[in-house]
Motif scaffolding. Structure first.
Motif, PDB file in Angstrom:
ATOM      1  N   GLY A 132       0.806  -1.210   0.000  1.00  0.00           N
ATOM      2  CA  GLY A 132       0.000   0.000   0.000  1.00  0.00           C
ATOM      3  C   GLY A 132       0.845   1.268   0.000  1.00  0.00           C
ATOM      4  N   ALA A 133       1.884   1.290   0.811  1.00  0.00           N
ATOM      5  CA  ALA A 133       2.746   2.473   0.878  1.00  0.00           C
ATOM      6  C   ALA A 133       3.443   2.717  -0.459  1.00  0.00           C
ATOM      7  CB  ALA A 133       3.770   2.323   2.000  1.00  0.00           C
ATOM      8  N   GLU A 134       3.967   1.661  -1.066  1.00  0.00           N
ATOM      9  CA  GLU A 134       4.645   1.793  -2.363  1.00  0.00           C
ATOM     10  C   GLU A 134       3.680   2.278  -3.444  1.00  0.00           C
ATOM     11  OE1 GLU A 134       7.658   1.471  -5.361  1.00  0.00           O
ATOM     12  OE2 GLU A 134       7.776   1.529  -3.180  1.00  0.00           O
ATOM     13  N   GLU A 135       2.490   1.686  -3.478  1.00  0.00           N
ATOM     14  CA  GLU A 135       1.516   2.099  -4.489  1.00  0.00           C
ATOM     15  C   GLU A 135       1.090   3.549  -4.283  1.00  0.00           C
ATOM     16  OE1 GLU A 135      -2.930   1.008  -6.129  1.00  0.00           O
ATOM     17  OE2 GLU A 135      -1.738  -0.600  -5.218  1.00  0.00           O
ATOM     18  N   MET A 136       0.897   3.950  -3.039  1.00  0.00           N
ATOM     19  CA  MET A 136       0.475   5.319  -2.760  1.00  0.00           C
ATOM     20  C   MET A 136       1.544   6.307  -3.227  1.00  0.00           C
ATOM     21  SD  MET A 136      -1.564   6.622   0.588  1.00  0.00           S
ATOM     22  CE  MET A 136      -0.283   6.306   1.774  1.00  0.00           C
ATOM     23  N   LEU A 137       2.808   6.032  -2.935  1.00  0.00           N
ATOM     24  CA  LEU A 137       3.894   6.911  -3.361  1.00  0.00           C
ATOM     25  C   LEU A 137       3.953   6.997  -4.891  1.00  0.00           C
ATOM     26  CD1 LEU A 137       6.356   8.670  -2.743  1.00  0.00           C
ATOM     27  CD2 LEU A 137       7.719   6.567  -2.806  1.00  0.00           C
ATOM     28  N   GLU A 138       3.889   5.863  -5.562  1.00  0.00           N
ATOM     29  CA  GLU A 138       3.964   5.879  -7.029  1.00  0.00           C
ATOM     30  C   GLU A 138       2.789   6.630  -7.645  1.00  0.00           C
ATOM     31  OE1 GLU A 138       6.624   5.139  -8.764  1.00  0.00           O
ATOM     32  OE2 GLU A 138       7.571   4.618  -6.865  1.00  0.00           O
ATOM     33  N   ARG A 139       1.604   6.467  -7.101  1.00  0.00           N
ATOM     34  CA  ARG A 139       0.450   7.203  -7.624  1.00  0.00           C
ATOM     35  C   ARG A 139       0.615   8.708  -7.418  1.00  0.00           C
ATOM     36  NH1 ARG A 139      -5.399   4.468  -6.581  1.00  0.00           N
ATOM     37  NH2 ARG A 139      -4.937   2.335  -7.215  1.00  0.00           N
ATOM     38  N   VAL A 140       1.149   9.110  -6.269  1.00  0.00           N
ATOM     39  CA  VAL A 140       1.390  10.541  -6.025  1.00  0.00           C
ATOM     40  C   VAL A 140       2.343  11.079  -7.080  1.00  0.00           C
ATOM     41  CG1 VAL A 140       2.475  12.212  -4.450  1.00  0.00           C
ATOM     42  CG2 VAL A 140       0.876  10.504  -3.553  1.00  0.00           C
ATOM     43  N   LYS A 141       3.428  10.371  -7.326  1.00  0.00           N
ATOM     44  CA  LYS A 141       4.423  10.826  -8.293  1.00  0.00           C
ATOM     45  C   LYS A 141       3.853  10.880  -9.708  1.00  0.00           C
ATOM     46  CE  LYS A 141       8.727   9.529  -7.560  1.00  0.00           C
ATOM     47  NZ  LYS A 141       9.936   8.750  -7.276  1.00  0.00           N
ATOM     48  N   GLU A 142       2.919   9.985 -10.022  1.00  0.00           N
ATOM     49  CA  GLU A 142       2.334   9.943 -11.363  1.00  0.00           C
ATOM     50  C   GLU A 142       1.204  10.945 -11.553  1.00  0.00           C
ATOM     51  OE1 GLU A 142       0.970   5.935 -11.818  1.00  0.00           O
ATOM     52  OE2 GLU A 142       3.003   5.121 -11.857  1.00  0.00           O
ATOM     53  N   ARG A 143       0.409  11.197 -10.522  1.00  0.00           N
ATOM     54  CA  ARG A 143      -0.862  11.891 -10.719  1.00  0.00           C
ATOM     55  C   ARG A 143      -1.011  13.247 -10.043  1.00  0.00           C
ATOM     56  NH1 ARG A 143      -4.778   6.729  -9.701  1.00  0.00           N
ATOM     57  NH2 ARG A 143      -3.912   5.441 -11.352  1.00  0.00           N
ATOM     58  N   ALA A 144      -0.324  13.485  -8.945  1.00  0.00           N
ATOM     59  CA  ALA A 144      -0.569  14.719  -8.188  1.00  0.00           C
ATOM     60  C   ALA A 144      -0.085  15.940  -8.960  1.00  0.00           C
ATOM     61  CB  ALA A 144       0.105  14.651  -6.822  1.00  0.00           C
ATOM     62  N   GLU A 145      -0.818  17.012  -8.862  1.00  0.00           N
ATOM     63  CA  GLU A 145      -0.525  18.267  -9.548  1.00  0.00           C
ATOM     64  C   GLU A 145       0.525  19.035  -8.756  1.00  0.00           C
ATOM     65  OE1 GLU A 145      -3.494  17.081  -8.752  1.00  0.00           O
ATOM     66  OE2 GLU A 145      -4.477  16.709 -10.667  1.00  0.00           O
ATOM     67  N   ILE A 146       1.703  18.422  -8.660  1.00  0.00           N
ATOM     68  CA  ILE A 146       2.845  18.979  -7.941  1.00  0.00           C
ATOM     69  C   ILE A 146       4.031  18.889  -8.886  1.00  0.00           C
ATOM     70  CG2 ILE A 146       4.381  18.730  -5.942  1.00  0.00           C
ATOM     71  CD1 ILE A 146       1.977  17.312  -4.534  1.00  0.00           C
ATOM     72  N   TRP A 147       4.750  20.022  -9.040  1.00  0.00           N
ATOM     73  CA  TRP A 147       5.854  20.087  -9.987  1.00  0.00           C
ATOM     74  C   TRP A 147       7.150  20.360  -9.259  1.00  0.00           C
ATOM     75  CZ3 TRP A 147       1.151  22.543 -10.504  1.00  0.00           C
ATOM     76  CH2 TRP A 147       0.280  21.936 -11.423  1.00  0.00           C
ATOM     77  N   LYS A 148       8.212  19.680  -9.721  1.00  0.00           N
ATOM     78  CA  LYS A 148       9.523  19.762  -9.065  1.00  0.00           C
ATOM     79  C   LYS A 148      10.510  20.501  -9.952  1.00  0.00           C
ATOM     80  CE  LYS A 148      11.945  15.896  -8.836  1.00  0.00           C
ATOM     81  NZ  LYS A 148      12.463  14.588  -8.363  1.00  0.00           N
ATOM     82  N   GLN A 149      11.263  21.392  -9.315  1.00  0.00           N
ATOM     83  CA  GLN A 149      12.353  22.083  -9.984  1.00  0.00           C
ATOM     84  C   GLN A 149      13.645  21.665  -9.278  1.00  0.00           C
ATOM     85  OE1 GLN A 149      12.194  26.374  -9.749  1.00  0.00           O
ATOM     86  NE2 GLN A 149      12.837  26.544 -11.877  1.00  0.00           N
TER      87      GLN A 149
END
Length: 182
Positions: A132-149
């Protein structure tokens, strides 16, 4: 001072942290500009029915793809990102029969060795917790409207400041290839 509801007001660090919780109180998501509170996350996920607690901390490292990194910076569309994070947390909690889940993501500048994300879960047993923890992290990285510089210490822009590149919120090399694909 920005007008209430204006874009600059919505993104003003003074208006953070911003939090959403599920109706049943078992999922907590948060965006904030200050240092992440690992102790709060640990307390939130604890449950008398859970035999496993998994807490992942994503920290800024001082290098990427053989280049020195000075820091990271994150931006988000807060309302949309919070709703996406809560949807992810709720879906993963139900799919893996988790007790409690938390996602906290930092915005703004994140120095070396500081956390940009906390993902935590509690579950009856460790197997479903790890998954569950791994899936939650991967989904955040794939879907959340958060951008990294990502800011590099070995390169400067035209004004002599460290150079930065915008990156997808997932691990890719300097050519944009995923480094998680093997």
């Amino acid at each position: 001072m920005a007008a209430p509801g204006s874009l600059s007001s919505v993104l003003d660090p003074a208006n953070f942290p911003q939090v959403l919780k599920s109706a049943d109180g078992r999922a907590h998501v948060e965006l904030r500009y200050d240092v992440l509170d690992v102790n709060f996350a640990s307390r939130f996920i604890r449950s008398p029915t859970a035999g496993a607690n998994v807490l992942f901390l994503g920290s800024t490292r001082n290098n990427f793809d053989n280049r020195p990194v000075s820091h990271l910076a994150y931006q988000a569309y807060p309302k949309l990102a919070l709703n996406t994070l809560l949807r992810i947390a709720t879906e993963v909690r139900l799919k893996h029969n988790l007790e409690r889940v938390i996602i906290v993501h930092r915005l703004g500048e994140v120095p070396i060795e500081e956390e940009s994300i906390i993902v935590g879960i509690s579950s009856g047993h460790r197997g479903e917790g790890w998954k569950g923890a791994e899936e939650m992290l991967e989904r955040v990285k794939e879907r959340a409207e958060i951008w990294k510089q990502e800011w590099f210490a070995d390169e400067q822009n035209q004004s002599g400041q460290p150079a930065a590149i915008w990156k997808a919120n997932k691990d890719t090399d300097q050519h944009g290839r995923s480094i998680n694909d093997g």
